[in-house]
Design an enzyme around this catalytic site. Structure first.
Site, PDB file in Angstrom:
ATOM      1  N   VAL A   1      -8.698  -3.936  -0.478  1.00  0.00           N
ATOM      2  CA  VAL A   1      -9.217  -5.217  -0.951  1.00  0.00           C
ATOM      3  C   VAL A   1     -10.053  -5.200   0.607  1.00  0.00           C
ATOM      4  O   VAL A   1     -11.335  -5.930   0.234  1.00  0.00           O
ATOM      5  CB  VAL A   1      -7.890  -5.768  -0.084  1.00  0.00           C
ATOM      6  CG1 VAL A   1      -8.484  -7.306  -0.576  1.00  0.00           C
ATOM      7  CG2 VAL A   1      -7.389  -5.892  -1.743  1.00  0.00           C
TER       8      VAL A   1
ATOM      9  N   SER B   1       5.457  11.547  -5.141  1.00  0.00           N
ATOM     10  CA  SER B   1       3.935  12.128  -5.943  1.00  0.00           C
ATOM     11  C   SER B   1       3.637  12.665  -4.794  1.00  0.00           C
ATOM     12  O   SER B   1       3.580  12.690  -3.153  1.00  0.00           O
ATOM     13  CB  SER B   1       3.589  10.496  -5.350  1.00  0.00           C
ATOM     14  OG  SER B   1       2.280  10.322  -5.729  1.00  0.00           O
TER      15      SER B   1
ATOM     16  N   GLY C   1       0.312   1.749  -7.214  1.00  0.00           N
ATOM     17  CA  GLY C   1      -1.014   1.995  -8.065  1.00  0.00           C
ATOM     18  C   GLY C   1      -0.816   3.356  -9.552  1.00  0.00           C
ATOM     19  O   GLY C   1      -0.417   3.324 -10.204  1.00  0.00           O
TER      20      GLY C   1
ATOM     21  N   ASN D   1      -3.976 -10.692  -3.457  1.00  0.00           N
ATOM     22  CA  ASN D   1      -4.391 -10.373  -2.199  1.00  0.00           C
ATOM     23  C   ASN D   1      -4.202  -8.895  -2.773  1.00  0.00           C
ATOM     24  O   ASN D   1      -4.439  -7.731  -1.520  1.00  0.00           O
ATOM     25  CB  ASN D   1      -3.553 -11.356  -1.252  1.00  0.00           C
ATOM     26  CG  ASN D   1      -2.329 -11.777  -1.745  1.00  0.00           C
ATOM     27  OD1 ASN D   1      -1.793 -11.401  -3.260  1.00  0.00           O
ATOM     28  ND2 ASN D   1      -1.212 -12.001  -0.880  1.00  0.00           N
TER      29      ASN D   1
ATOM     30  N   GLY E   1      -4.153  -4.177  -3.539  1.00  0.00           N
ATOM     31  CA  GLY E   1      -5.650  -4.000  -3.742  1.00  0.00           C
ATOM     32  C   GLY E   1      -4.965  -2.624  -4.140  1.00  0.00           C
ATOM     33  O   GLY E   1      -4.032  -2.048  -3.651  1.00  0.00           O
ATOM     34  N   HIS E   2      -4.589  -2.728  -5.889  1.00  0.00           N
ATOM     35  CA  HIS E   2      -3.854  -1.228  -5.953  1.00  0.00           C
ATOM     36  C   HIS E   2      -4.971   0.122  -6.843  1.00  0.00           C
ATOM     37  O   HIS E   2      -5.830  -0.616  -7.421  1.00  0.00           O
ATOM     38  CB  HIS E   2      -2.991  -0.901  -7.466  1.00  0.00           C
ATOM     39  CG  HIS E   2      -2.026  -2.041  -7.424  1.00  0.00           C
ATOM     40  ND1 HIS E   2      -1.001  -2.199  -6.847  1.00  0.00           N
ATOM     41  CD2 HIS E   2      -2.284  -4.189  -7.688  1.00  0.00           C
ATOM     42  CE1 HIS E   2       0.016  -3.517  -6.973  1.00  0.00           C
ATOM     43  NE2 HIS E   2      -0.737  -4.356  -7.849  1.00  0.00           N
TER      44      HIS E   2
ATOM     45  N   ASP F   1       1.070  -1.547  -0.074  1.00  0.00           N
ATOM     46  CA  ASP F   1      -0.012  -0.116  -0.277  1.00  0.00           C
ATOM     47  C   ASP F   1       0.670   1.641  -0.139  1.00  0.00           C
ATOM     48  O   ASP F   1       0.663   2.039   0.579  1.00  0.00           O
ATOM     49  CB  ASP F   1      -0.829   0.196   1.295  1.00  0.00           C
ATOM     50  CG  ASP F   1      -1.651  -1.048   1.707  1.00  0.00           C
ATOM     51  OD1 ASP F   1      -1.826  -1.841   0.675  1.00  0.00           O
ATOM     52  OD2 ASP F   1      -1.816  -2.019   2.151  1.00  0.00           O
TER      53      ASP F   1
HETATM   54  P1  GTP Z   1      -0.491  -2.880  -2.590  1.00  0.00           P
HETATM   55  O1  GTP Z   1      -0.372  -3.628  -3.954  1.00  0.00           O
HETATM   56  O2  GTP Z   1      -2.142  -3.249  -1.981  1.00  0.00           O
HETATM   57  O3  GTP Z   1       0.839  -3.023  -1.731  1.00  0.00           O
HETATM   58  O4  GTP Z   1      -1.090  -2.033  -3.277  1.00  0.00           O
HETATM   59  P2  GTP Z   1      -0.291   0.394  -3.348  1.00  0.00           P
HETATM   60  O5  GTP Z   1       0.876   0.479  -3.298  1.00  0.00           O
HETATM   61  O6  GTP Z   1      -1.193   0.133  -5.033  1.00  0.00           O
HETATM   62  O7  GTP Z   1      -1.279   1.455  -2.890  1.00  0.00           O
HETATM   63  P3  GTP Z   1      -3.628   1.692  -2.325  1.00  0.00           P
HETATM   64  O8  GTP Z   1      -3.771   1.613  -3.719  1.00  0.00           O
HETATM   65  O9  GTP Z   1      -3.335  -0.120  -1.514  1.00  0.00           O
HETATM   66  O10 GTP Z   1      -2.429   1.887  -1.476  1.00  0.00           O
HETATM   67  C1  GTP Z   1      -2.520   3.614  -1.478  1.00  0.00           C
HETATM   68  C2  GTP Z   1      -3.147   4.719  -1.299  1.00  0.00           C
HETATM   69  O11 GTP Z   1      -2.695   6.437  -0.883  1.00  0.00           O
HETATM   70  C3  GTP Z   1      -4.906   4.864  -2.476  1.00  0.00           C
HETATM   71  O12 GTP Z   1      -5.839   5.376  -1.647  1.00  0.00           O
HETATM   72  C4  GTP Z   1      -3.506   6.254  -3.409  1.00  0.00           C
HETATM   73  O13 GTP Z   1      -5.264   6.463  -4.014  1.00  0.00           O
HETATM   74  C5  GTP Z   1      -3.245   6.993  -2.839  1.00  0.00           C
HETATM   75  N1  GTP Z   1      -2.238   7.843  -3.101  1.00  0.00           N
HETATM   76  C6  GTP Z   1      -1.064   7.164  -3.674  1.00  0.00           C
HETATM   77  N2  GTP Z   1       0.119   8.491  -4.336  1.00  0.00           N
HETATM   78  C7  GTP Z   1      -0.309   9.342  -3.634  1.00  0.00           C
HETATM   79  C8  GTP Z   1      -0.115  11.032  -3.585  1.00  0.00           C
HETATM   80  O14 GTP Z   1       1.109  11.026  -3.617  1.00  0.00           O
HETATM   81  N3  GTP Z   1      -0.723  11.423  -2.135  1.00  0.00           N
HETATM   82  C9  GTP Z   1      -1.844  11.141  -1.811  1.00  0.00           C
HETATM   83  N4  GTP Z   1      -2.914  11.911  -1.080  1.00  0.00           N
HETATM   84  N5  GTP Z   1      -2.369   9.825  -1.684  1.00  0.00           N
HETATM   85  C10 GTP Z   1      -1.657   8.547  -3.412  1.00  0.00           C
HETATM   86  P1  IMP Z   2      -1.802 -12.618   2.765  1.00  0.00           P
HETATM   87  O1  IMP Z   2      -0.819 -12.573   1.628  1.00  0.00           O
HETATM   88  O2  IMP Z   2      -3.734 -12.470   2.560  1.00  0.00           O
HETATM   89  O3  IMP Z   2      -1.955 -13.691   3.102  1.00  0.00           O
HETATM   90  O4  IMP Z   2      -2.128 -11.614   4.313  1.00  0.00           O
HETATM   91  C1  IMP Z   2      -0.662 -12.244   4.539  1.00  0.00           C
HETATM   92  C2  IMP Z   2      -0.126 -10.592   5.285  1.00  0.00           C
HETATM   93  O5  IMP Z   2      -0.057  -9.976   4.215  1.00  0.00           O
HETATM   94  C3  IMP Z   2      -1.466  -9.766   5.481  1.00  0.00           C
HETATM   95  O6  IMP Z   2      -0.480  -9.511   6.893  1.00  0.00           O
HETATM   96  C4  IMP Z   2      -2.114  -8.917   4.906  1.00  0.00           C
HETATM   97  O7  IMP Z   2      -2.555  -7.902   5.467  1.00  0.00           O
HETATM   98  C5  IMP Z   2      -0.482  -8.649   4.240  1.00  0.00           C
HETATM   99  N1  IMP Z   2      -1.014  -8.218   3.031  1.00  0.00           N
HETATM  100  C6  IMP Z   2      -0.740  -9.106   1.510  1.00  0.00           C
HETATM  101  N2  IMP Z   2      -1.480  -8.560   0.534  1.00  0.00           N
HETATM  102  C7  IMP Z   2      -1.285  -7.074   0.418  1.00  0.00           C
HETATM  103  C8  IMP Z   2      -1.103  -5.675   0.111  1.00  0.00           C
HETATM  104  O8  IMP Z   2      -1.794  -5.999  -0.941  1.00  0.00           O
HETATM  105  N3  IMP Z   2      -0.790  -4.846   0.626  1.00  0.00           N
HETATM  106  C9  IMP Z   2      -0.813  -4.621   2.051  1.00  0.00           C
HETATM  107  N4  IMP Z   2      -0.856  -6.105   2.911  1.00  0.00           N
HETATM  108  C10 IMP Z   2      -0.610  -6.720   2.474  1.00  0.00           C
HETATM  109 MG    MG Z   3      -2.860  -2.322  -1.556  1.00  0.00          MG
END
Ligand code: GTP
Ligand code: IMP
Ligand code: MG
Length: 340
Positions: free
Chosen positions: A253, A324, A17, A40, A42-43, A13
């Site tokens: 997610v 960003s 994305g 798993n 969530g981008h 997170d």
């Molecule tokens: P995983 O694959 O689950 O690890 O996700 P991820 O790395 O793609 O990140 P995710 O989208 O779950 O969470 C990031 C959050 O921050 C989202 O709500 C984005 O829209 C937001 N976001 C990303 N970059 C910025 C930024 O520079 N500023 C702000 N305000 N929000 C951001």
């Molecule tokens: P699993 O991958 O669903 O087995 O989860 C194992 C651990 O990884 C838990 O703590 C989840 O919250 C974390 N996790 C898995 N995928 C993500 C992701 O995309 N973003 C943040 N945490 C994750």
């Molecule tokens: Mg995510």
């Protein structure tokens, strides 16, 4: 010809994305290949004011000229895959999105086992998406592959062949990782980790690209850290402190509230070392320093922001090339031309 990998530097997170969308929309790679664990992830992608939450299809879909591939190392949930094909219809993802025929399939029993296991769902805090049980079955050599299931017929490809042929012919490939360094099965906070290594080397292996072919490894860090699920988190702050700083977050997610902490230089250093980082993308800088919200020019950010960026560079020895300043792909400071 370039082959770049983007991975998360924290506990997922980090805003991968957002960074993937920006880089793919700008650089227009011919192939965007998804690595990482599986659904798993969530981008979040924000593009022209619209928001998308994605679990399987590469976040670079906004570049409509690219082929979107999912590497053999990634677990595929056919329900999620087909749902996202419909969901992103407007971007013409049908006909250009394919999974490697060797991808392991997540079946409903994997999701049930993930949720029913107290160890996984409570102690580890898994996402309940069936990834742990899915990878277990791959290791046990009982998992089905994409080629074995009717619902994936017509949606499979030989991903390493496509990717390596593209590179041989001088085309560009972008590999997107998922999760983050702290969740790596080997290098993370075991046992509070996901079911696979999440570093850049494994991302390359996921899509069938050898280490000699990689040009850049971009590691994404958020300006503060979040973690969902259980496990150690040395720089964690209280919910109240996070609210006061206006940096509380909820999961894409699971909808779970994310634990929040301050930027951790030691974690950043280790993460850059093991990933072999050549560039850092720093996200959510606007949430820590609201004055830089949506700023696109480095000369317009405050001395405080510049100090933070320099501190990250000094601690890791890696240039911060992408900053960003908001969730939309346009809210980006791109320093690659100046720094590389
Ligand atoms: P995983 O694959 O689950 O690890 O996700 P991820 O790395 O793609 O990140 P995710 O989208 O779950 O969470 C990031 C959050 O921050 C989202 O709500 C984005 O829209 C937001 N976001 C990303 N970059 C910025 C930024 O520079 N500023 C702000 N305000 N929000 C951001
Ligand atoms: P699993 O991958 O669903 O087995 O989860 C194992 C651990 O990884 C838990 O703590 C989840 O919250 C974390 N996790 C898995 N995928 C993500 C992701 O995309 N973003 C943040 N945490 C994750
Ligand atoms: Mg995510």
């Amino acid at each position: 010809m370039t082959c770049n990998i983007l991975v998360g530097g924290g506990w997922g997170d980090e805003g991968k994305g957002k960074c993937i969308t920006y880089l793919c929309y700008n650089d227009q790679p011919d192939i965007i290949a998804r690595a990482g664990v599986g659904p798993n992830a969530g981008h979040s992608v924000e593009f022209h004011g619209e928001k998308y939450g994605l679990r399987m299809i590469p976040s670079g879909f906004v570049h409509t000229g690219a082929r979107l591939l999912i590497g053999a190392g990634v677990l595929v949930d056919p329900d999620v895959f087909h749902h996202e094909l419909d969901y992103l219809n407007k971007y013409h993802v049908q006909g250009r999105t394919f999974v490697d025929y060797r991808c392991s399939i997540i079946e409903s029993e994997h999701k049930e086992q993930d949720k029913a296991s107290d160890y996984l769902s409570k102690k580890i805090g898994s996402t309940g998406t069936g990834c742990g049980p899915g990878n277990r079955d791959r290791v046990m050599r009982t998992a089905k592959q994409a080629i074995d299931v009717d619902s994936m017929e017509g949606f499979t490809a030989d991903v390493p062949l496509e990717v390596n042929t593209a590179l041989d012919e001088g085309r560009d490939v972008f590999i997107e990782g998922s999760q983050g360094f702290g969740l790596s099965l080997y290098y993370g906070t075991y046992p509070f980790v996901t079911s696979k290594d999440t570093t850049a080397s494994t991302a390359a292996a996921d899509v069938g690209v050898g280490p000699t072919r990689i040009d850049d490894v971009i590691v994404v860090f958020k300006s503060y850290i979040t973690r969902v699920g259980e496990g150690p988190f040395p720089s964690e702050i209280t919910q109240k402190e996070a609210e006061d700083m206006n940096i509380e977050e909820y999961g894409t997610v699971t909808g779970r509230r994310r634990r929040v902490g301050l930027f951790d230089m030691d974690l950043a250093r280790e993460s850059c070392m093991i990933n072999g980082a050549t560039q850092i993308a720093l996200t959510c800088v606007d949430r820590l320093y609201p004055a830089c919200e949506r700023v696109k020019d480095y000369s317009a950010v405050s001395a405080e922001v510049k100090r933070f960026v320099e501190e990250v560079q000094d601690a890791t020895g890696v240039p911060v090339t992408i900053i960003s300043t908001g969730p939309d792909l346009e809210d980006t400071i791109d320093l690659r031309d100046e720094l590389l």
